[in-house]
Each structure stands twice: as C-alpha cells, then as structure tokens.
Write a protein that holds these residues in place. Structure first.
Motif: not given
Length: 280
Positions: A30-31, A34, A37, A40, A62, A76, A78-79, A85
């Motif tokens: 995930a990181l 992020h 850009g 995932p 991160a 990041i 957001r969820r 999002d």
C-alpha cells in the motif's frame, strides 16, 4: 541505478516486518503504491519499472512513519469505505470495514428522507448514505471541530455537501426534529483496556473516538436520553458496538421505551450492530 518496484517492495516489507508491524507485506504494498502513484493492484504488474528518486523519498518517509506504527490510512491520507475514498487524518477514527455493516443494514430498509449521524468523525456513515440515497438529507454531529472539518472536506469531495449540515455538539444535545434513520459508531472501548490496544490505535487515533468510560457504554447512555425524541414513528436507529456488548447496549437503549430491538452480525460473524425500531 534505481530500485525496481519489486526490489523496493521486498525491502519495504522486510523493514516493516523487522519493526514489528503486523501485515508488513500488505502495508508495504500500500505504501509503495502511494509513493509510486499507482493503484495497489498495479504494483506487481509493473514490478520491473524503476521506482525513481522522488517516489523513493516518499516511500522512505512513509516507511519511517509506519515503523512508528502510524496507521497506513493516516500516512496516505485516505481510506476506502463502501467503494469510496475518504480523507483520514489523526483527528478522526480510521474507518473500519465492520462499520460497513451499518450501511448495509440501512440500505436494506426503507429509503430515509432525514438521517442523523451521531459522532460522525470522517463522515463515512452520513456521507455514504447520502451518496446512496439521492433524496436524503442529513445532520452529522461531532464534539470535535477538527473531526467536523475532515467530514466537511469529505462531503465536498463526494459532492453531497449541499445535503448535509454539520453540528458541533454532544450527541443529541441541541438537535431538534425527528429522523427516519439514526446511525452511530460511538466510542465503546472501556477505559481500562486503553493500554492493551494495538499501538496503531493507542498512539495515533483520538481517545475521544475510542474510549467511553469504565465499561465502554457511556456514549450509549448519553444517546439513549434523547433517542426517542429524535426518532420518527416507524423510524430506525443503528448502533455499532464492541465484543460482547450487544445485550448491554440493547438494554440501555430500550429502557423505558417500546422499541423493537434486533441484533446483527458483521462480515466475520461477530455480533456488531443493535438495530432499534420505533413502532408507529
């Protein structure tokens, strides 16, 4: 020569694992997505692509944050919740998948015209329901001005800001009128359990969104005082609760009222939501 995405992913997962981060491989992906850009699901498809210096710097920051147990959603910013999002900061609770149970139950019932969201936080409940129910309007309450600012940003991003009113307040206090649907994911962790929480939660999420007195039930007691006055006849209320709290929450909410109470499990089969029906 810069790392490939595959090399960066392996390095990131090893670093997080060494730091004691649970689900290190998932978080590393995930990181990295992020930082690069990318969605995932594109990280492995583009595994041989170079990371690049700027993306490498973002990834480094991160990973340092995650190594201190800062939640991925805060890093990041957001969820994803119910397919949308939402902006997440340290001022709000990071939305959990089990809270989607409330949305699922709400959408199974009659389409609401007026929604009240108590303890809105990021706004995931009120704003998701507004996005799903174009005819509805909502009042979203939170005691935290910082949380309301996050929720307002999310309302703008989801293009529902014209149908929600944000109110700084303590549960139902100061709220007038009746609502077809009341939803709430209040704090429900007993204060004595605070030190046993995962560091991701204990160190980074606001206590006011987590802890609720010696038994974790203080918020329900406060809400119950005004609930009947805020519910429309024939309306519903949906309350998330913690492990083994369903019976106690139902007893608090139903005391002195002719409510019809139902219990619902979340996606993992754990009792998670008390539903309150106000007979006509």
């Amino acid at each position: 020569m810069s790392e490939t995405l595959a090399q960066a992913l392996a390095r990131a997962a090893a670093r997080l694992n060494a730091a004691g981060v649970r689900d290190a491989a998932r978080d590393a992906r995930a990181l990295l997505a992020h930082a690069a850009g990318l969605p995932p699901d594109r990280v492995l498809l583009e595994r041989d692509a170079p990371l690049g210096a700027q993306a490498a710097a973002v990834l480094e920051r991160a990973l340092a944050d995650r190594g201190r147990f800062r939640p991925v959603a805060q890093i990041i910013g957001r969820r994803c919740f119910w397919g949308r999002d939402f902006i997440v900061t340290g001022d709000v609770l990071d939305p959990r998948p089990e809270t989607e149970t409330i949305v699922d139950l709400a959408l199974r019932g009659p389409a609401p015209a007026r929604i009240l969201d108590l303890g809105t936080g990021t706004g995931v409940l009120a704003l998701t329901l507004l996005a799903e129910c174009p005819q509805a309007r909502a009042v979203a309450v939170d005691i935290s001005p910082a949380a309301l600012a996050v929720a307002a940003r999310n309302a703008e991003a989801l293009d529902v800001a014209d149908r929600v009113r944000f109110v700084q307040g303590d549960w139902c206090a100061g709220i007038e009128g009746r609502f077809d649907l009341i939803v709430s994911n209040p704090p429900y962790i007993p204060q004595p359990e605070a030190e046993r929480l995962d560091p991701d939660v204990r160190l980074w999420e606001p206590d006011g969104a987590l802890l609720a007195g010696p038994d974790g039930l203080d918020a329900y007691r406060a809400i119950a005082q005004d609930l009947a006055a805020r519910m429309s006849p024939g309306g519903r209320a949906l309350f998330e609760h913690g492990r083994d709290q369903g019976a106690a929450v139902a007893a608090i909410i139903a005391a002195g009222h002719e409510f019809v109470i139902a219990h619902h499990d979340d996606m993992s089969g754990k009792q998670r939501v008390v539903e309150v029906l106000y007979p006509r």
